[in-house]
Design a protein around this motif. Structure first.
Motif, PDB file in Angstrom:
ATOM      1  N   TRP A 139       3.735   9.817   4.699  1.00 36.18           N
ATOM      2  CA  TRP A 139       3.992  10.227   6.081  1.00 36.18           C
ATOM      3  C   TRP A 139       5.468  10.119   6.437  1.00 36.18           C
ATOM      4  CZ3 TRP A 139       1.256  10.992  10.918  1.00 36.18           C
ATOM      5  CH2 TRP A 139      -0.076  11.342  10.746  1.00 36.18           C
ATOM      6  N   ASN A 140       6.074   9.030   6.070  1.00 38.94           N
ATOM      7  CA  ASN A 140       7.435   8.733   6.528  1.00 38.94           C
ATOM      8  C   ASN A 140       8.423   9.770   6.025  1.00 38.94           C
ATOM      9  OD1 ASN A 140       5.776   6.271   5.664  1.00 38.94           O
ATOM     10  ND2 ASN A 140       7.070   5.430   7.265  1.00 38.94           N
ATOM     11  N   ASP A 155      -1.312   9.038   2.828  1.00 40.42           N
ATOM     12  CA  ASP A 155      -2.589   9.651   3.171  1.00 40.42           C
ATOM     13  C   ASP A 155      -3.096  10.545   2.055  1.00 40.42           C
ATOM     14  OD1 ASP A 155      -3.110   8.546   5.590  1.00 40.42           O
ATOM     15  OD2 ASP A 155      -2.906  10.373   6.755  1.00 40.42           O
ATOM     16  N   HIS A 193      -6.457   6.560   4.094  1.00 37.69           N
ATOM     17  CA  HIS A 193      -5.203   6.142   4.718  1.00 37.69           C
ATOM     18  C   HIS A 193      -4.899   4.683   4.384  1.00 37.69           C
ATOM     19  CE1 HIS A 193      -1.998   6.074   7.735  1.00 37.69           C
ATOM     20  NE2 HIS A 193      -2.483   4.920   8.154  1.00 37.69           N
ATOM     21  N   TYR A 378      -0.503   3.276  14.447  1.00 37.49           N
ATOM     22  CA  TYR A 378       0.172   2.610  13.338  1.00 37.49           C
ATOM     23  C   TYR A 378       0.006   1.116  13.587  1.00 37.49           C
ATOM     24  CZ  TYR A 378       2.539   7.186  12.925  1.00 37.49           C
ATOM     25  OH  TYR A 378       2.832   8.528  12.808  1.00 37.49           O
TER      26      TYR A 378
END
Length: 414
Positions: A139-140, A155, A193, A378
């Protein structure tokens, strides 16, 4: 390097001993003393002749009574394969995924206390290119300095869940190093996740290097990881925290531990309370529309079905709690709760907080009727460290990185 009583060294160079020859010149009893056998024992996996090995195969190495002096891996064309030992010396990890339908040969040399060598070899053949693959994603983003409560997030596709029996194998292929070094762990919130965080908030200015070496990793049902990924993630040099108190109906912004601004707010009314917990700013939207009419057939009706434009919105949960501008509730802010769960602030205060904060900054809300549900947002830092580590599928000894060790990670192939 001492690991469970076994001394393991890499990069020392191969050691060899020449057997001593003793001869009595001109004597009929001249003789040769045979070389002594090394007391070092080495066991390698895969065993010689193994076929259809995954492209993510690592060379398992067990050494007793000695230390490793050389590891050489070559493909069937004689090309060297780069790699390195894991921190615990349990296996040797190739820097890149292995090639399909390729035979590899591995030679490992170990010496005992007398420096007498024992050279052991194994060879194996990899499987054909997988027909079914699953593509994960990190994601980052690179190039953005996140706040100190931002977890590393990985993910798998929404319609896919990694079976539990394969999650430890996946986790072992996720390499994370930080500068400065900080203890950390992964946590599976579900089979799609997982998140990685430090024991405490990240030290301001931290650099996080992530290598998800998942290409060729078996995932069950004939499916395999589709690719390797590498990402460098930055944490902002400034420490910021937003604290929200239901008791005081107040939002406090802190910078590097010092209070810089206090603002009156209104939280969720009793029928739609705000959550208490340690949350993370997930995204920032200068303007958006809150639309809950789907549950009412697309119509605006009743208290819970509305379509409202808002400014300076900062998401805190997947379920829809935000900090945002709410000029319609300014008279209530600082006195009573009237929202649908969001943190209402004046336009001036919301804009100030929006400009002050970053994605990844922690928001700590206290004193409301309900706690933050597990995994809503988060949510890594809403769990204490022991709870968080329980979400790892690795043994306890593997969950916490040695903060004194700067571990290299294999190169990547995107």
């Amino acid at each position: 390097m001492n690991t469970r009583g076994k001394r393991v060294l890499v990069g020392v160079g191969a050691m060899s001993l020449v057997a001593a020859s003793l001869a009595a010149c001109g004597s009929d009893d001249a003789r040769i003393v045979p070389a002594e056998k090394s007391l070092a024992t080495v066991t390698l996996t895969p065993e010689a002749g193994h076929e259809k090995a995954p492209l993510s195969t690592e060379v398992g190495i067990t050494v007793e009574g000695g230390e490793i002096t050389e590891i050489v891996m070559r493909d069937e064309g004689g090309g060297d394969v780069a790699g390195r030992l894991r921190d615990d010396a349990s296996s040797w990890v190739p820097d890149k995924p292995l090639k399909p339908a390729m035979t590899y040969t591995v030679n490992v040399t170990a010496v005992d206390e007398r420096r007498i060598p024992n050279k052991v070899e194994t060879s194996f053949t990899t499987m054909a290119a997988p027909k079914k693959t699953v593509e994960p994603r990190i994601w980052n983003e690179a190039g953005y300095a996140y706040g100190q409560a931002m977890p590393v997030m990985l993910d798998f596709p929404e319609d896919y869940e990694v079976p539990e029996k394969y999650r430890d194998d996946v986790e072992r292929r996720l390499f994370v190093t930080t500068e400065p070094a900080q203890a950390g762990s992964w946590h599976w919130f579900n089979g799609r996740h997982l998140e990685y965080r430090a024991e405490e908030f990240w030290v301001p200015g931290t650099t996080i290097d992530v290598h998800a070496a998942l290409k060729g990793v078996p995932l069950g049902r004939g499916e395999y990881g589709a690719k390797d990924m590498k990402r460098t993630i930055s944490i902002d040099k400034t420490e910021r925290v937003i604290e929200v108190s239901n008791k005081d109906k107040e939002m406090v912004a802190k910078k590097n531990g010092e209070v810089v601004k206090k603002m009156p707010i209104s939280l969720g009314k009793s029928s739609t309370p705000s959550y208490s917990g340690t949350m993370t700013i997930m995204e920032q939207l200068q303007s958006t529309v809150f639309d809950t009419t789907a549950q009412c057939g697309g119509r605006v009706m009743g208290d819970n079905c509305y379509r409202t434009p808002v400014d300076w919105a900062m998401r805190l949960t997947w379920s829809g709690q935000f900090i945002h501008s709410a000029p319609w509730s300014v008279g209530d802010q600082g006195h009573r709760n009237v929202s649908h769960g969001c943190v209402n602030a004046s336009a001036e205060s919301a804009k100030w907080v929006f400009n002050f904060s970053r994605v990844g900054d922690p928001v700590v809300i206290t004193g409301t009727e309900e706690d933050l549900p597990y995994g809503d947002g988060y949510a890594s830092y809403d769990l204490d460290w022991d709870e968080f580590r329980q979400g790892s599928y690795l043994p306890d000894t593997a969950k916490q990185a040695d903060a004194d060790t700067d571990t290299d990670t294999p190169d990547t192939e995107d």
